[in-house]
Design a protein around this motif. Structure first.
Motif, PDB file in Angstrom:
ATOM      1  N   GLU A 214     -74.652  38.143 -17.830  1.00 54.28           N
ATOM      2  CA  GLU A 214     -74.151  37.190 -18.884  1.00 54.28           C
ATOM      3  C   GLU A 214     -75.227  36.990 -19.769  1.00 54.28           C
ATOM      4  OE1 GLU A 214     -74.039  32.754 -18.811  1.00 54.28           O
ATOM      5  OE2 GLU A 214     -72.056  33.303 -18.167  1.00 54.28           O
TER       6      GLU A 214
ATOM      7  N   VAL B  40     -66.157  42.959 -15.194  1.00 58.26           N
ATOM      8  CA  VAL B  40     -66.819  42.022 -16.092  1.00 58.26           C
ATOM      9  C   VAL B  40     -66.636  42.346 -17.604  1.00 58.26           C
ATOM     10  CG1 VAL B  40     -69.090  40.704 -16.481  1.00 58.26           C
ATOM     11  CG2 VAL B  40     -68.289  41.479 -14.040  1.00 58.26           C
TER      12      VAL B  40
ATOM     13  N   ASP C  29     -72.812  41.722 -12.078  1.00 56.32           N
ATOM     14  CA  ASP C  29     -72.443  40.810 -13.034  1.00 56.32           C
ATOM     15  C   ASP C  29     -73.556  40.562 -13.781  1.00 56.32           C
ATOM     16  OD1 ASP C  29     -70.908  38.636 -13.999  1.00 56.32           O
ATOM     17  OD2 ASP C  29     -71.575  37.079 -12.716  1.00 56.32           O
TER      18      ASP C  29
END
Length: 115
Positions: free
Chosen positions: A55, A87, A53
């Motif tokens: 971001e 993702v 993951d």
């Protein structure tokens, strides 16, 4: 100044993981001074770094986080990596840097042109 720091607190890793991943996780957090910018979570599985993951505000910063995770894995013996294409941001990254690649990819694919 933008920096990436390993996440040393298991509670912070757990907060970012939100119960989505099993096993031991590692991560990096990206900041600009006191301002939080993003993160990356990954784990080492045998000789593969799995980027699970991430971001970040833009593709350049995301690229830095992915490469930091892969480099950390390489320093611990991993010779390959994979990114989660579930993702959206990582899928977009993979389409740009690993077009047509599936499964684990050798680290040299993104580090091979250095030096």
């Amino acid at each position: 100044m933008i920096t990436m720091k390993p996440i040393g607190e298991p509670d912070v890793v757990a907060l970012l993981a939100k119960g989505r991943f099993d096993g031991a996780l590692e991560g990096y957090v990206m900041t600009d001074g006191a301002e939080y910018l993003g993160y990356c979570l990954f784990r080492l599985a045998e000789n593969v770094t799995e980027v699970l993951d991430a971001e970040a505000p833009d593709n350049m910063m995301l690229d830095g986080l992915v490469r930091a995770a892969v480099a950390k894995g390489e320093n611990e013996g991993a010779d390959s990596f994979r990114v989660s294409r579930e993702v959206p941001a990582l899928c977009k990254w993979a389409e740009a840097f690993l077009p047509g690649e599936q499964g684990p990819v050798k680290n040299t694919k993104i580090f091979g042109n250095c030096g």
